[in-house]
Design a protein around this motif. Structure first.
Motif, PDB file in Angstrom:
ATOM      1  N   ARG A 148       7.142  -4.540  30.238  1.00 43.35           N
ATOM      2  CA  ARG A 148       6.489  -5.919  30.607  1.00 43.35           C
ATOM      3  C   ARG A 148       7.127  -7.142  31.222  1.00 43.35           C
ATOM      4  O   ARG A 148       6.688  -8.159  31.560  1.00 43.35           O
ATOM      5  CB  ARG A 148       6.060  -7.519  29.249  1.00 43.35           C
ATOM      6  N   GLY A 149       8.441  -7.506  30.943  1.00 43.67           N
ATOM      7  CA  GLY A 149       8.955  -8.798  31.773  1.00 43.67           C
ATOM      8  C   GLY A 149       9.533  -7.928  33.416  1.00 43.67           C
ATOM      9  O   GLY A 149       9.206  -9.102  33.996  1.00 43.67           O
ATOM     10  N   ARG A 150       9.493  -6.613  33.063  1.00 40.68           N
ATOM     11  CA  ARG A 150       9.373  -5.946  34.556  1.00 40.68           C
ATOM     12  C   ARG A 150       8.650  -6.015  35.436  1.00 40.68           C
ATOM     13  O   ARG A 150       8.753  -6.731  36.486  1.00 40.68           O
ATOM     14  CB  ARG A 150      10.780  -4.690  33.977  1.00 40.68           C
ATOM     15  N   PRO A 177       0.830 -15.396  32.007  1.00 41.96           N
ATOM     16  CA  PRO A 177       1.919 -14.442  31.128  1.00 41.96           C
ATOM     17  C   PRO A 177       1.492 -12.703  30.792  1.00 41.96           C
ATOM     18  O   PRO A 177      -0.396 -12.767  30.589  1.00 41.96           O
ATOM     19  CB  PRO A 177       1.174 -15.483  29.815  1.00 41.96           C
ATOM     20  N   LEU A 178       2.002 -12.496  30.752  1.00 40.93           N
ATOM     21  CA  LEU A 178       1.262 -10.746  29.944  1.00 40.93           C
ATOM     22  C   LEU A 178       2.231 -10.619  28.478  1.00 40.93           C
ATOM     23  O   LEU A 178       2.666 -10.844  28.868  1.00 40.93           O
ATOM     24  CB  LEU A 178       2.348 -10.092  31.137  1.00 40.93           C
ATOM     25  N   THR A 179       0.932  -9.796  28.130  1.00 39.93           N
ATOM     26  CA  THR A 179       1.602  -9.718  26.447  1.00 39.93           C
ATOM     27  C   THR A 179       1.171  -8.047  26.091  1.00 39.93           C
ATOM     28  O   THR A 179       0.581  -7.364  27.338  1.00 39.93           O
ATOM     29  CB  THR A 179      -0.124 -10.646  25.541  1.00 39.93           C
ATOM     30  N   ALA A 180       1.630  -8.005  25.531  1.00 40.92           N
ATOM     31  CA  ALA A 180       1.647  -6.471  24.964  1.00 40.92           C
ATOM     32  C   ALA A 180       1.216  -6.031  23.184  1.00 40.92           C
ATOM     33  O   ALA A 180       1.078  -4.938  23.005  1.00 40.92           O
ATOM     34  CB  ALA A 180       2.611  -5.498  25.216  1.00 40.92           C
ATOM     35  N   SER A 181       0.498  -7.196  23.135  1.00 42.68           N
ATOM     36  CA  SER A 181       0.481  -7.345  21.289  1.00 42.68           C
ATOM     37  C   SER A 181      -1.104  -6.844  21.260  1.00 42.68           C
ATOM     38  O   SER A 181      -2.081  -7.060  22.494  1.00 42.68           O
ATOM     39  CB  SER A 181       0.217  -8.850  21.183  1.00 42.68           C
ATOM     40  N   PRO A 182      -1.488  -5.892  20.155  1.00 45.29           N
ATOM     41  CA  PRO A 182      -2.854  -5.760  19.787  1.00 45.29           C
ATOM     42  C   PRO A 182      -4.065  -6.449  20.088  1.00 45.29           C
ATOM     43  O   PRO A 182      -3.549  -7.683  19.491  1.00 45.29           O
ATOM     44  CB  PRO A 182      -1.953  -4.906  18.412  1.00 45.29           C
ATOM     45  N   ASP A 183      -5.157  -6.475  20.267  1.00 40.26           N
ATOM     46  CA  ASP A 183      -5.651  -6.795  20.250  1.00 40.26           C
ATOM     47  C   ASP A 183      -7.163  -6.378  19.007  1.00 40.26           C
ATOM     48  O   ASP A 183      -7.874  -5.834  20.566  1.00 40.26           O
ATOM     49  CB  ASP A 183      -6.784  -7.607  21.541  1.00 40.26           C
ATOM     50  N   LEU A 184      -7.426  -6.245  17.992  1.00 38.71           N
ATOM     51  CA  LEU A 184      -7.661  -5.454  16.882  1.00 38.71           C
ATOM     52  C   LEU A 184      -9.276  -6.248  17.631  1.00 38.71           C
ATOM     53  O   LEU A 184     -10.465  -4.812  17.587  1.00 38.71           O
ATOM     54  CB  LEU A 184      -7.257  -5.249  15.991  1.00 38.71           C
ATOM     55  N   GLU A 185      -9.712  -6.962  17.799  1.00 39.09           N
ATOM     56  CA  GLU A 185     -10.803  -7.564  17.866  1.00 39.09           C
ATOM     57  C   GLU A 185     -11.444  -6.971  19.403  1.00 39.09           C
ATOM     58  O   GLU A 185     -13.362  -6.645  18.996  1.00 39.09           O
ATOM     59  CB  GLU A 185     -11.079  -8.887  17.851  1.00 39.09           C
ATOM     60  N   HIS A 186     -10.553  -6.575  20.373  1.00 37.57           N
ATOM     61  CA  HIS A 186     -11.485  -6.005  21.813  1.00 37.57           C
ATOM     62  C   HIS A 186     -11.176  -4.906  21.835  1.00 37.57           C
ATOM     63  O   HIS A 186     -11.029  -4.650  22.579  1.00 37.57           O
ATOM     64  CB  HIS A 186     -11.260  -6.556  22.423  1.00 37.57           C
ATOM     65  N   SER A 187     -10.728  -3.607  20.679  1.00 37.29           N
ATOM     66  CA  SER A 187      -9.863  -2.819  20.586  1.00 37.29           C
ATOM     67  C   SER A 187      -8.630  -2.258  21.390  1.00 37.29           C
ATOM     68  O   SER A 187      -8.671  -1.364  22.681  1.00 37.29           O
ATOM     69  CB  SER A 187     -11.050  -1.689  21.308  1.00 37.29           C
ATOM     70  N   ARG A 194      -3.483 -11.482  33.606  1.00 35.22           N
ATOM     71  CA  ARG A 194      -3.954 -12.037  34.777  1.00 35.22           C
ATOM     72  C   ARG A 194      -3.657 -12.123  35.824  1.00 35.22           C
ATOM     73  O   ARG A 194      -2.196 -12.533  36.060  1.00 35.22           O
ATOM     74  CB  ARG A 194      -5.453 -13.089  33.734  1.00 35.22           C
ATOM     75  N   MET A 195      -4.250 -12.378  37.278  1.00 38.35           N
ATOM     76  CA  MET A 195      -3.573 -12.546  38.575  1.00 38.35           C
ATOM     77  C   MET A 195      -4.600 -13.406  39.052  1.00 38.35           C
ATOM     78  O   MET A 195      -5.652 -12.831  38.735  1.00 38.35           O
ATOM     79  CB  MET A 195      -2.664 -12.146  39.330  1.00 38.35           C
ATOM     80  N   HIS A 196      -3.984 -14.467  40.258  1.00 40.28           N
ATOM     81  CA  HIS A 196      -5.010 -15.425  40.577  1.00 40.28           C
ATOM     82  C   HIS A 196      -4.868 -15.282  42.219  1.00 40.28           C
ATOM     83  O   HIS A 196      -3.220 -15.602  42.050  1.00 40.28           O
ATOM     84  CB  HIS A 196      -4.592 -17.136  40.082  1.00 40.28           C
ATOM     85  N   GLU A 197      -5.349 -15.389  43.319  1.00 43.88           N
ATOM     86  CA  GLU A 197      -5.361 -15.708  44.417  1.00 43.88           C
ATOM     87  C   GLU A 197      -5.891 -16.386  44.691  1.00 43.88           C
ATOM     88  O   GLU A 197      -7.745 -16.163  45.133  1.00 43.88           O
ATOM     89  CB  GLU A 197      -5.411 -13.685  45.004  1.00 43.88           C
ATOM     90  N   VAL A 224      -5.446  -7.375  34.801  1.00 48.01           N
ATOM     91  CA  VAL A 224      -4.211  -6.902  35.304  1.00 48.01           C
ATOM     92  C   VAL A 224      -4.198  -5.981  33.731  1.00 48.01           C
ATOM     93  O   VAL A 224      -3.989  -6.273  32.636  1.00 48.01           O
ATOM     94  CB  VAL A 224      -3.079  -7.002  35.845  1.00 48.01           C
ATOM     95  N   ILE A 225      -3.703  -4.305  33.738  1.00 46.79           N
ATOM     96  CA  ILE A 225      -3.449  -3.731  32.890  1.00 46.79           C
ATOM     97  C   ILE A 225      -2.720  -2.790  33.543  1.00 46.79           C
ATOM     98  O   ILE A 225      -2.749  -2.480  34.565  1.00 46.79           O
ATOM     99  CB  ILE A 225      -4.890  -2.774  32.107  1.00 46.79           C
ATOM    100  N   ALA A 226      -1.679  -2.131  32.306  1.00 43.65           N
ATOM    101  CA  ALA A 226      -0.631  -1.255  33.292  1.00 43.65           C
ATOM    102  C   ALA A 226       0.241  -0.648  31.724  1.00 43.65           C
ATOM    103  O   ALA A 226      -0.206  -1.189  30.697  1.00 43.65           O
ATOM    104  CB  ALA A 226       0.811  -1.951  33.629  1.00 43.65           C
ATOM    105  N   VAL A 227       0.483   0.824  31.714  1.00 44.00           N
ATOM    106  CA  VAL A 227       1.470   1.476  30.717  1.00 44.00           C
ATOM    107  C   VAL A 227       2.610   1.446  31.183  1.00 44.00           C
ATOM    108  O   VAL A 227       2.937   2.247  32.896  1.00 44.00           O
ATOM    109  CB  VAL A 227       0.633   2.849  31.480  1.00 44.00           C
ATOM    110  N   ALA A 228       4.097   1.892  30.850  1.00 44.43           N
ATOM    111  CA  ALA A 228       4.862   1.637  31.156  1.00 44.43           C
ATOM    112  C   ALA A 228       5.450   3.474  31.565  1.00 44.43           C
ATOM    113  O   ALA A 228       4.992   4.877  31.057  1.00 44.43           O
ATOM    114  CB  ALA A 228       5.767   1.541  30.173  1.00 44.43           C
ATOM    115  N   PRO A 229       5.772   4.119  32.632  1.00 40.90           N
ATOM    116  CA  PRO A 229       6.536   5.271  32.735  1.00 40.90           C
ATOM    117  C   PRO A 229       7.486   5.659  31.443  1.00 40.90           C
ATOM    118  O   PRO A 229       8.130   4.772  31.124  1.00 40.90           O
ATOM    119  CB  PRO A 229       7.565   5.251  33.546  1.00 40.90           C
TER     120      PRO A 229
END
Length: 498
Positions: A107-109, A125-135, A144-147, A154-159
């Motif tokens: 997440r920091g990287r 801010p990025l988060t990896a905390s679970p959100d059970l309400e939204h699965s 999120r990112m603003h331009e 934004v969503i990402a999965v680590a190698p």
């Protein structure tokens, strides 16, 4: 005024007290117990030094921002950096799991990589905390990112995460996009940016082609071990190849297998049309035939002979081993029966989708009266991107429209996207005329309209996220959800049709 000596003592206590995390600017750095710590407060500006064989951190301490028995926050200065940072020592109940540490590091990287490669964007801010309400799972990092006037989810999965985590990211991404849009107050959310490990975007690009224009998706791959990202072109979707096994090859293998097992007493008793229970399934990748009892594979035929057994425990069929095969078939007949009173045995509960499939094959009109029972293909192979995708059932309506039938016996949030993947490949075969060329649906005039999709599961086993995912699909993908009775093994009954 800061009491540096008292801070030195407090750090020593936390270092020896067990589970204490060290964070810098909100990013996990290490477990305090794994680090050496030196605090030099006999100087104009105190210095804290943390190190181990893997990590090293040296910071000037400007002031103590907060200090309690379980938490210490220091305002620090990093050499070469103009703005102060925050160094935290936080006592926790237990050490973090290795996977959780990896995700926090990632997440920091990711935060730094996005800031470097999108200099005109404001990275939230990025988060990896679970959100059970939204699965939303903690496997994925999201934010999120603003331009300018535009905002992106934004969503990402680590190698290093599992293949299943990579394959499931688009479903979670759609849920995160929907959640982000519902919370947006001042600007619209343009779409979704997905970041995946290098070499894993082909399937994702293929799937994203089935999404409506409202779910604009951009796919990026990590490069150079996550230090930069590269946007993948939509044309890369064409790299996913798929093909069919000619039906004459399937029929020939099934006929050979049927002849081989017809002389085996234990199998012949349950082999249709004389008996009930045993079915044959062609395995395209190996040109072998699986021998199944109400969907559960317990033996396999090849031109070298028959091997039987459950799971990885297989033995070759010979005269001396035939009694063991006979005992296995009797066990299957006893425990894997629709009227079995004890339903907690593994033989009863194993391979539920395959059992459900055998019931649909017997009479597809139980699912929909418009399906033609003369044409229904089980586990029709579609190969793509070096992997074998399996269509549970592929049929056709009485009017010639193709129908993809995806079966699930338990709740699975990936059900819609799995069906969509199969739909895309069937649609490609349809456009190329492959079904007619390879001998499928012989004598049937196929409609050129896009295939229908049936999602079939017990009525209470549809994941609540399905509605959100389905509303983001192309309008031409017509999906019908079929809810079955919970005791479907005793006979299929449609509880609802949506």
């Amino acid at each position: 005024m800061n009491d540096w000596a008292a801070l030195d003592r407090a750090l020593a206590v936390m270092a020896s007290s067990g589970s204490t995390e060290v964070r810098e600017d909100g990013e996990w750095f290490a477990e305090f117990s794994t680090l050496h710590c030196e605090f030099h407060h006999d100087r104009v500006r105190p210095l804290v030094h943390l190190w181990s064989a893997e990590r090293n951190l040296t910071r000037s301490v400007l002031r103590i921002r907060e200090q309690t028995g379980d938490y210490i926050a220091l305002e620090v200065h990093r050499f070469g950096c103009n703005t102060p940072g925050k160094l935290e020592f936080l006592r926790t109940d237990s050490p973090r799991a290795a996977a959780r540490i990896t995700r926090d590091e990632f997440r920091g990287r990711l935060q730094r990589v996005l800031a470097e490669q999108f200099p005109d964007a404001a990275i939230g801010p990025l988060t990896a905390s679970p959100d059970l309400e939204h699965s939303l799972s903690g496997v994925y990092v999201r934010g999120r990112m603003h331009e300018g006037s535009r905002e992106w989810a934004v969503i990402a999965v680590a190698p290093g995460e599992t293949a299943a985590a990579v394959e499931g990211i688009l479903t979670s991404g759609i849920l995160w996009l929907d959640c982000t849009r519902s919370r947006a107050l001042t600007r619209g959310v343009e779409g979704l940016r997905v970041f995946v490990p290098e070499g894993s975007s082909a399937r994702l690009l293929e799937l994203s082609s089935a999404l409506s224009s409202s779910a604009r998706v951009e796919v990026f791959e990590f490069r150079d071990r996550c230090n930069r990202v590269q946007k993948m072109a939509a044309s890369d979707e064409g790299n996913v190849r798929c093909w069919l096994t000619p039906k004459r090859e399937v029929d020939a293998a099934l006929a050979e297998a049927r002849d081989a097992i017809a002389g085996i007493h234990a199998l012949a008793l349950h082999l249709p049309p004389a008996g009930d229970g045993i079915g044959l399934r062609f395995i395209a990748a190996s040109n072998e035939v699986a021998i199944c009892f109400r969907g559960l594979e317990f033996a396999r035929w090849s031109r070298d002979g028959i091997a039987f057994g459950l799971g990885d425990r297989r033995e070759r069929l010979a005269d001396e081993s035939e009694p063991a095969l006979d005992r296995l078939v009797r066990q299957l007949d006893l425990y894997r029966h629709s009227l079995a009173t004890k339903t907690n045995y593994s033989l009863y509960r194993s391979a539920p989708e395959q059992w459900m499939e055998t019931l649909v094959l017997e009479d597809p009109t139980r699912i929909d009266a418009q399906l033609d029972p003369a044409f229904l293909y089980s586990q029709l192979a579609a190969l793509g991107a070096g992997e074998r995708g399996v269509i549970d059932l592929l049929g056709v309506t009485r009017r010639g429209r193709l129908a993809v039938i995806e079966l699930k016996a338990t709740e699975n949030m990936q059900l819609p996207m799995q069906a969509v993947e199969y739909w895309l490949r069937v649609r490609r075969h349809q456009r190329n005329g492959d079904f007619e060329r390879y001998g499928y649906f012989a004598g049937k005039q196929l409609d050129a309209k896009p295939p229908l999709v049936y999602l079939v599961a017990p009525a209470l086993r549809f994941h609540p996220s399905a509605d959100t995912v389905l509303k983001h699909l192309l309008p031409e993908i017509q999906v019908t959800r079929i809810g079955l009775n919970e005791n479907w093994r005793r006979g299929l009954k449609v509880v609802f049709r949506d």
